[in-house]
Design an enzyme around this catalytic site. Structure first.
Site, PDB file in Angstrom:
ATOM      1  N   LYS A 111      -4.764 -10.146  -5.879  1.00  0.00           N
ATOM      2  CA  LYS A 111      -5.927 -10.569  -5.210  1.00  0.00           C
ATOM      3  C   LYS A 111      -7.159  -9.577  -5.658  1.00  0.00           C
ATOM      4  CE  LYS A 111      -6.209  -8.570  -0.768  1.00  0.00           C
ATOM      5  NZ  LYS A 111      -7.446  -8.200  -0.670  1.00  0.00           N
ATOM      6  N   LYS A 145       0.895  -1.177   0.050  1.00  0.00           N
ATOM      7  CA  LYS A 145       0.026  -0.103  -0.011  1.00  0.00           C
ATOM      8  C   LYS A 145       1.021   1.408   0.083  1.00  0.00           C
ATOM      9  CE  LYS A 145      -4.232  -1.966   1.858  1.00  0.00           C
ATOM     10  NZ  LYS A 145      -5.344  -1.648   2.815  1.00  0.00           N
ATOM     11  N   LYS A 186     -10.923  -4.358  -2.752  1.00  0.00           N
ATOM     12  CA  LYS A 186     -11.804  -3.177  -2.819  1.00  0.00           C
ATOM     13  C   LYS A 186     -10.872  -1.820  -3.481  1.00  0.00           C
ATOM     14  CE  LYS A 186     -13.458  -4.002   1.598  1.00  0.00           C
ATOM     15  NZ  LYS A 186     -12.497  -3.774   2.542  1.00  0.00           N
TER      16      LYS A 186
END
Ligand code: ADP
Ligand code: TRP
Length: 327
Positions: free
Chosen positions: A193, A111, A196
């Site tokens: 993966k 991230k 969202k």
């Protein structure tokens, strides 16, 4: 009878990966175990959130839990923000967690990559708050998708370190990761993966996608070279689509492959879209019905928070005593 706990961040709509990775396993554990299922809204703010959306998403996540079959009479359902012991224990664990071990967290690295210094301290620190969530309730089992395994392992390390330093206080949690469905990949990219926070909505099948959208996304799904409807390690795109087919129908991958022998990818994708839509329709109807009753959702969350807080406070009294802050 085991203590089981999980939570799903209320950031945007949930997708089928969230459902099969974390929600469905909880529903199955509801008989014969003591469950805590919370909405980690303090985790959500590690990246900027619009306040009105965060509130809406918190209620939506609660509606999804109920629609999936979580029964608030048997399972303690609550928002993290109404049980302040989570952040309190999070702070204390911060003081025994090491920079180095947090720097190794792959989700953080993913991230934070490319953002330089411009990520919040909260994003870096988030696994410590997650450890607090887990350890507060003596949770033995933590059903999660495989991306969260490393975070549950950190909770174990922190529990062990605390116990060694201050005496036995926390039990050792175990991540519970299902064999199939713990890592559903993006339909637009079988290497990553389903998430969202993916850059394109074509990546995921949201629990609230309408039938036409599901069909469009599945028809656009990436496939492997060749023409055969067959999975396997060398065929990650088909393996992922077959797994989704298997999860929504309860059929085995081998059965689905056999049923599509000699058929085109196009025909397979149409059947997959139909199967996903048939599975989603009743779930969506329940989610919408629960979502409409905001007063009921708030009551579930408030009642759950009272029960959770009683448990959490018992543990915090011990923790404060042990570290010397209970004067
Ligand atoms: P996302 O990456 O979509 O934001 P979260 O990090 O909020 O998902 O995950 C909520 C729960 O759903 C966690 O237990 C996580 O492991 C699980 N999960 C997330 N994505 C997947 C996936 N693609 N397959 C299976 N489980 C998943
Ligand atoms: N970190 C989890 C996620 O992103 C959510 C979460 C927060 C969680 N606290 C937890 C999951 C405790 C299990 C147990 O999905």
């Amino acid at each position: 009878m085991k203590r089981v706990l999980t939570g799903l961040q209320p950031t945007g709509l949930l997708h089928i990966g969230n459902y099969f990775g974390a929600i469905e396993p909880m529903v199955r554990l509801q008989d014969g175990n003591e469950l805590f299922m919370f909405v980690p809204n303090y985790h959500a703010i590690t990246v900027p959130q619009r306040p009105d959306e965060l509130r809406r998403n918190t209620l939506f996540a609660t509606a999804v839990y109920l629609a999936a079959g979580i029964d608030p009479k048997r399972t303690t359902v609550f928002p993290q923000s109404l049980v302040s012991q989570h952040t309190e224990l999070g702070w204390i664990l911060n003081c025994i967690a090491k920079m180095g071990e947090l720097e190794r967290m792959t989700q953080y690295k993913d991230k934070a990559t490319g953002k330089g210094e411009n990520v919040s301290v909260g994003l870096f620190d988030y696994p410590v708050l997650m450890a607090a969530d887990i350890l507060l309730y003596d949770s033995l089992l933590v059903p999660v998708g495989s991306d969260q395994k490393q975070h549950v392992e950190l909770a174990r390390d922190l529990a062990d370190r605390f116990n060694k330093q201050f005496g036995q206080t926390f039990v050792m949690p175990e991540p519970m990761i299902r064999k199939d469905g713990a890592r559903i990949m993006g339909v637009d990219n079988p290497e990553k993966k389903m998430s969202k926070s993916a850059s394109s909505p074509k990546n995921y099948i949201s629990l609230m996608d309408n039938p036409a959208t599901v069909e469009k996304k599945i028809k656009a799904a990436v496939t492997d070279s060749g023409t055969e409807v067959k999975g396997g390690a060398e065929r990650p795109a088909l393996a992922n689509l077959l797994m989704i087919f298997s999860l929504v129908t309860g059929k085995t991958v081998a059965e689905i492959e056999a049923a599509h022998a000699g058929q085109s990818y196009g025909a397979f994708k149409q059947n997959l879209a139909d199967a996903v839509n048939a599975w989603l329709a009743p779930l969506q109807a329940k989610i919408l019905a629960f979502s409409k009753d905001e007063a009921m959702l708030l009551k579930v969350l408030e009642d759950g928070a009272k029960k959770a807080e009683e448990e959490a406070e018992v543990k915090m009294k011990v923790v404060r005593q042990k570290i010397g802050v209970a004067l």
